[in-house]
Scaffold this active site. Structure first.
Site, PDB file in Angstrom:
ATOM      1  CE1 TYR A 163      33.045 -24.930  45.860  1.00  0.00           C
ATOM      2  CE2 TYR A 163      34.720 -23.653  44.711  1.00  0.00           C
ATOM      3  CZ  TYR A 163      34.331 -24.432  45.780  1.00  0.00           C
ATOM      4  OH  TYR A 163      35.226 -24.714  46.782  1.00  0.00           O
TER       5      TYR A 163
ATOM      6  CG  ASN B 231      19.817 -12.372  39.599  1.00  0.00           C
ATOM      7  OD1 ASN B 231      19.239 -11.405  40.083  1.00  0.00           O
ATOM      8  ND2 ASN B 231      21.113 -12.567  39.724  1.00  0.00           N
TER       9      ASN B 231
ATOM     10  N   GLY C  63      25.166 -11.735  36.836  1.00  0.00           N
ATOM     11  CA  GLY C  63      23.846 -12.284  36.561  1.00  0.00           C
ATOM     12  C   GLY C  63      23.692 -12.899  35.185  1.00  0.00           C
ATOM     13  CB  ALA C  64      25.899 -13.186  32.226  1.00  0.00           C
ATOM     14  N   GLY C  65      24.980 -15.670  34.041  1.00  0.00           N
ATOM     15  CA  GLY C  65      24.717 -17.103  34.180  1.00  0.00           C
ATOM     16  C   GLY C  65      23.278 -17.386  34.580  1.00  0.00           C
ATOM     17  CG  ASP C  66      21.923 -15.974  38.168  1.00  0.00           C
ATOM     18  OD1 ASP C  66      22.260 -17.137  38.459  1.00  0.00           O
ATOM     19  OD2 ASP C  66      22.317 -14.972  38.801  1.00  0.00           O
TER      20      ASP C  66
ATOM     21  N   GLY D  25      20.756 -11.697  43.854  1.00  0.00           N
ATOM     22  CA  GLY D  25      20.544 -13.047  44.355  1.00  0.00           C
ATOM     23  C   GLY D  25      20.336 -13.981  43.178  1.00  0.00           C
TER      24      GLY D  25
ATOM     25  CD  GLU E 285      19.532 -18.966  44.832  1.00  0.00           C
ATOM     26  OE1 GLU E 285      20.444 -19.761  45.120  1.00  0.00           O
ATOM     27  OE2 GLU E 285      19.539 -17.764  45.189  1.00  0.00           O
TER      28      GLU E 285
END
Length: 343
Positions: A176, A46, A283-286, A42, A44
């Protein structure tokens, strides 16, 4: 290099859907061998975990079913330092997604199975924002929640409005997801604009800005990224900072990544780092968002925050699962270039 500043006394509230990820082991196709590895995910969540592991107070707001799957997801948050007391149990099922990790020239593939989840069934009246935002000094949302359907879009707007009414700053990650939006007759640009207009921090690149503004952006590289930032700042008066990454894919196992932060006064961009031997890029962006928020919450400035975000994003590629589980020591060591074994 170490940061010895204390984080703020308030906490970051992260609102979104907790998921279970079922992954084909190794580089197999889904159900090739009839086995699946399970991770809690998820976007958020993360961010909440990433920040908690870096020493910040975080709380997750959401809903899960009252069964062993929901309890396992909430327990994973608690195990990594996130306050899960605001994760309610409610009718519905656990949201799932399935991952087959790419290899060589084969790209990774994701299949969503989120229909009828406890979170997706929730409406705006199901959340007591006065209680849920108590003690929060920031709310973090992403574009995944409104993509789930009209009820979730209304809930995301209610969360953003509740934060604005209480003067709680909002950070928003574009995230997105075309596959989610295409399932229903939504209007992504207008819905996302209503959320971004309440944010002071946006995690997103020129493609996110182009979607929000409904127009293409000219140029290439850094020039286009700056043009996108300036267009976003002009369109959203509350926006103060835009953080983004640029990823270049060599193959499934090797990527190049850089981080950038734009403000109204200027920008900083990190060097590009080559990431070989990728274990898991989900999850790298999180992780990047958590690293940037970490630097900003410590008052370290945008250059340090951009490098901390890049460090955490790069490190996440080495770790199976959705969440970054690294502490300040690993971030500091990465930023110092210490890649040898630490003994």
């Amino acid at each position: 290099m170490g940061d010895h500043r204390a984080p703020p006394s308030g906490h970051v509230a992260c609102f979104g859907e907790l998921l279970l990820r079922l992954s084909a082991p190794g580089r197999e196709l889904l159900l090739q061998s009839g086995r699946l590895d399970v991770h809690v995910g998820g976007a958020e969540a993360n961010v909440a975990i990433g920040l908690a592991r870096l020493g910040h107070r975080t709380a997750m707001i959401g809903r899960v079913p009252d069964n062993p799957l929901g309890e396992a997801a909430a327990g994973f948050l608690r195990r990594h330092g996130v306050d899960a007391s605001r994760v309610a149990t409610a009718p519905g099922r656990m949201g799932l997604y399935f991952l087959s990790t790419g290899a060589g020239l084969r790209a990774s593939a994701i299949t969503y199975d989120r229909e009828g989840s406890s979170f997706a069934l929730a409406g705006p009246d199901d959340f007591d924002w006065t209680a849920l935002l108590e003690g929060a000094d920031r709310l973090h949302l992403s574009g995944i929640t409104p993509a789930l359907g009209p009820r979730s879009a209304a809930v995301a707007e209610a969360a953003a409005e509740a934060a604005a009414a209480r003067a709680i700053p909002l950070s928003f990650d574009g995230n997105y997801r075309a596959n989610l939006w295409e399932r229903w007759d939504g209007d992504p640009p207008s819905i996302l604009r209503r959320l971004v207009e309440k944010a002071d921090i946006l995690f997103g690149n020129h493609r996110d800005v182009a979607l929000l503004l409904g127009r293409s952006l000219e140029g290439e590289g850094e020039a286009r990224r700056r043009a996108a930032a300036e267009a976003a700042f002009a369109a959203f008066p509350k926006l103060e900072l835009i953080a983004s990454t640029a990823r270049h894919l060599v193959d499934a196992d090797t990527h190049r990544l850089s981080g950038r932060i734009d403000t109204r006064d200027g920008a900083v961009q990190t060097e590009e780092v080559t990431i070989p031997g990728i274990v898991d890029r989900i999850g790298a962006g999180d992780a990047f968002a958590a690293g940037v928020l970490h630097g900003l919450r410590l008052g370290r400035g945008i250059d340090w925050a951009a490098r901390a975000g890049l460090a955490l994003a790069c490190l996440k590629h080495s770790l199976p699962g959705d969440a970054s589980l690294f502490g300040t020591g690993e971030v500091d060591a990465f930023m110092a270039g210490q890649l040898d074994v630490r003994r």
